[in-house]
Every structure is written in C-alpha cells, then in structure tokens.
Design a protein around this motif. Structure first.
Motif, short mmCIF file in Angstrom:
data_model
loop_
_atom_site.label_atom_id
_atom_site.label_comp_id
_atom_site.label_asym_id
_atom_site.label_seq_id
_atom_site.Cartn_x
_atom_site.Cartn_y
_atom_site.Cartn_z
N UNK A 25 1.97 2.24 8.18
CA UNK A 25 3.21 2.56 8.91
C UNK A 25 3.98 3.63 8.16
N UNK A 26 4.16 4.78 8.80
CA UNK A 26 4.67 5.93 8.07
C UNK A 26 6.09 5.75 7.55
N UNK A 27 6.87 4.85 8.14
CA UNK A 27 8.22 4.61 7.64
C UNK A 27 8.25 3.60 6.49
N UNK A 28 7.07 3.18 6.03
CA UNK A 28 6.99 2.15 4.98
C UNK A 28 6.27 2.64 3.74
N UNK A 29 6.12 3.94 3.58
CA UNK A 29 5.49 4.50 2.39
C UNK A 29 6.32 5.68 1.88
N UNK A 30 6.23 5.93 0.58
CA UNK A 30 6.94 7.05 -0.05
C UNK A 30 6.03 7.69 -1.07
N UNK A 31 6.09 9.02 -1.15
CA UNK A 31 5.21 9.76 -2.05
C UNK A 31 5.93 10.41 -3.20
N UNK A 32 5.17 11.01 -4.10
CA UNK A 32 5.76 11.63 -5.29
C UNK A 32 6.46 12.95 -4.97
N UNK B 140 10.47 3.44 -8.00
CA UNK B 140 11.50 3.41 -6.97
C UNK B 140 12.84 3.93 -7.47
N UNK B 141 13.19 3.63 -8.71
CA UNK B 141 14.47 4.09 -9.26
C UNK B 141 14.47 5.61 -9.40
N UNK B 142 15.59 6.21 -9.05
CA UNK B 142 15.69 7.67 -9.11
C UNK B 142 15.55 8.20 -10.52
N UNK B 143 15.90 7.40 -11.52
CA UNK B 143 15.78 7.83 -12.92
C UNK B 143 14.51 7.28 -13.57
N UNK B 144 13.59 6.76 -12.77
CA UNK B 144 12.33 6.26 -13.31
C UNK B 144 11.40 7.39 -13.72
N UNK B 145 10.33 7.08 -14.47
CA UNK B 145 9.42 8.13 -14.93
C UNK B 145 8.63 8.81 -13.81
N UNK B 146 8.38 8.08 -12.71
CA UNK B 146 7.65 8.67 -11.57
C UNK B 146 8.38 8.27 -10.29
N UNK B 147 9.54 8.85 -10.03
CA UNK B 147 10.32 8.46 -8.85
C UNK B 147 9.68 9.00 -7.56
N UNK B 148 9.58 8.15 -6.57
CA UNK B 148 9.02 8.57 -5.29
C UNK B 148 10.14 8.99 -4.35
N UNK B 149 9.93 10.10 -3.68
CA UNK B 149 10.94 10.68 -2.80
C UNK B 149 11.18 9.76 -1.60
N UNK B 150 12.42 9.38 -1.40
CA UNK B 150 12.77 8.55 -0.25
C UNK B 150 12.38 7.10 -0.38
N UNK B 151 12.04 6.65 -1.59
CA UNK B 151 11.57 5.28 -1.77
C UNK B 151 12.63 4.25 -1.40
N UNK B 152 13.89 4.54 -1.71
CA UNK B 152 14.96 3.60 -1.39
C UNK B 152 15.10 3.42 0.13
N UNK B 153 14.81 4.48 0.87
CA UNK B 153 14.98 4.43 2.32
C UNK B 153 13.97 3.52 3.01
#
Length: 198
Positions: free
Chosen positions: A156-163, A23-36
């Motif tokens: 639910x498409x607003x509740x998932x984030x991908x790589x 989830x963290x933007x500086x994490x090793x595998x950050x997911x796009x839009x995860x914070x949203x």
C-alpha cells in the motif's frame, strides 16, 4: 511432485523496521515522510487484528560490537539499530500488541537468516501486505525474497517511506513491475476484508 497450491491461503501484514533510527528526523537514516505514514499503519494494523489477520513486525538489530553489519557500512550506510540504544526500538505509536509477532533481522530482507518463511507457512499465509521503511531498502529486499518464495506481495503506497522521494518512487515502480502489486490504502483494505471473509 506438483508445487504446493498457495492460491487459497490468507494474508498477513508485515510492518518493516518502524524504528526510531529510521523514523526520527534526527536519526542516522531518516526516511522521508515516515511520520506521515504512521496513522495509516495504525489503522491498517488495527484492522488486521480485528479481522484476525496476522500482524508481524521486523526489527533490525546489530550487536554493539558491529560484527553483523556485513558490507552495509562499506557502501556508505551510517551505523544504526545498535543493541541497547533507543534507535533500535519500534516507535511508541506502533508498539506491537500481545497478539503480534516480532522478528529480529540482521540484514535488509525480512526473510534472510530469520524464520519468517517458517512462521508464514505455519500461519497458512500466501500473501504479504508489506509496509514500513525503507521502501527502497528493506521493503524492496523483502518483497524480492517473498516473490522468490512464492508469496504474493501487496504494497500500500501510503504505508511505506523511503530514504529519499526519488528512491521511494523508483522502488515502488520496481516492485510494481516484477515483485508484486502496489495498491492504494483503500484498495488494500478491500483486499484484507475479502481475504478475511474467504
């Protein structure tokens, strides 16, 4: 022997790997839009608890000796979710509550080498609302195993984030094609309320 009738069961919300390393933007595998998606997950899990719908978290975990990654690192993944690091922890905004269940997993699917199936059967669940990260990795892998075990799947498409945005979209398309239903958050809420009232 006639297969078990699972059409009159209930739903559970599965929150997949909402951990700092994803989830963290500086994490090793950050997911796009995860914070949203965090506010949506907060609302959904809160509603689930209010309706008496089980909320289950998966938490990816790897030993510091790195002996349980399997082939993941061979195919380009960065080391992640090592025991004893901050990255392994579920983000503070989504800390599980005492009524929730938490399952540790070593691989992508929430079902592989865990007791998720046993837990769901004990709870009488027949439909999984899959949320979290990453849409194209652990969410999709869990959706596939859920289908093979005869659980209905809602994402639910607003509740998932991908790589990446492209992989996220492709995973949703694949899930919607053969693994389950991709719904809006609003439509998912309707399904949850209907399930709790049954």
């Amino acid at each position: 022997m006639r297969p078990e009738n699972r059409s009159s069961g209930k739903m559970a919300i599965l929150v997949v790997d909402m951990q700092h390393d994803f989830i963290d933007e500086d994490g090793p595998i950050p997911c796009v839009g995860a914070k949203k998606i965090v506010p949506n997950l907060q609302m959904l899990t809160r509603l689930g608890r209010e309706l008496g719908i089980p909320v289950i978290y998966t938490k990816e975990s790897h030993r510091k000796e790195k002996v349980d990654f399997g082939l993941e690192l061979e195919y380009g993944e960065t080391e992640h979710c090592l025991e004893g690091t901050r990255g392994i922890e579920i983000i503070e905004e989504l800390v599980p509550q005492p009524s929730d269940f938490v399952l540790v997993k070593r691989r992508y699917s929430g079902f592989f080498a865990t007791d998720l199936d046993l837990l769901l059967r004990g709870l009488g669940v027949n439909t999984l609302v899959l949320t979290g990260a990453a849409t194209d990795v652990c969410v999709r892998a869990t959706a596939q195993d859920a289908l093979q075990l005869d659980y209905r799947v809602i994402v639910p498409e607003e509740c998932v984030a991908g790589t990446s945005a492209a992989r996220h979209s492709a995973a949703l398309e694949h899930i919607g094609y053969v693994l389950g239903r991709v719904l809006s958050l609003d439509d998912t809420v309707v399904e949850l309320r209907r399930s709790s009232a049954a």
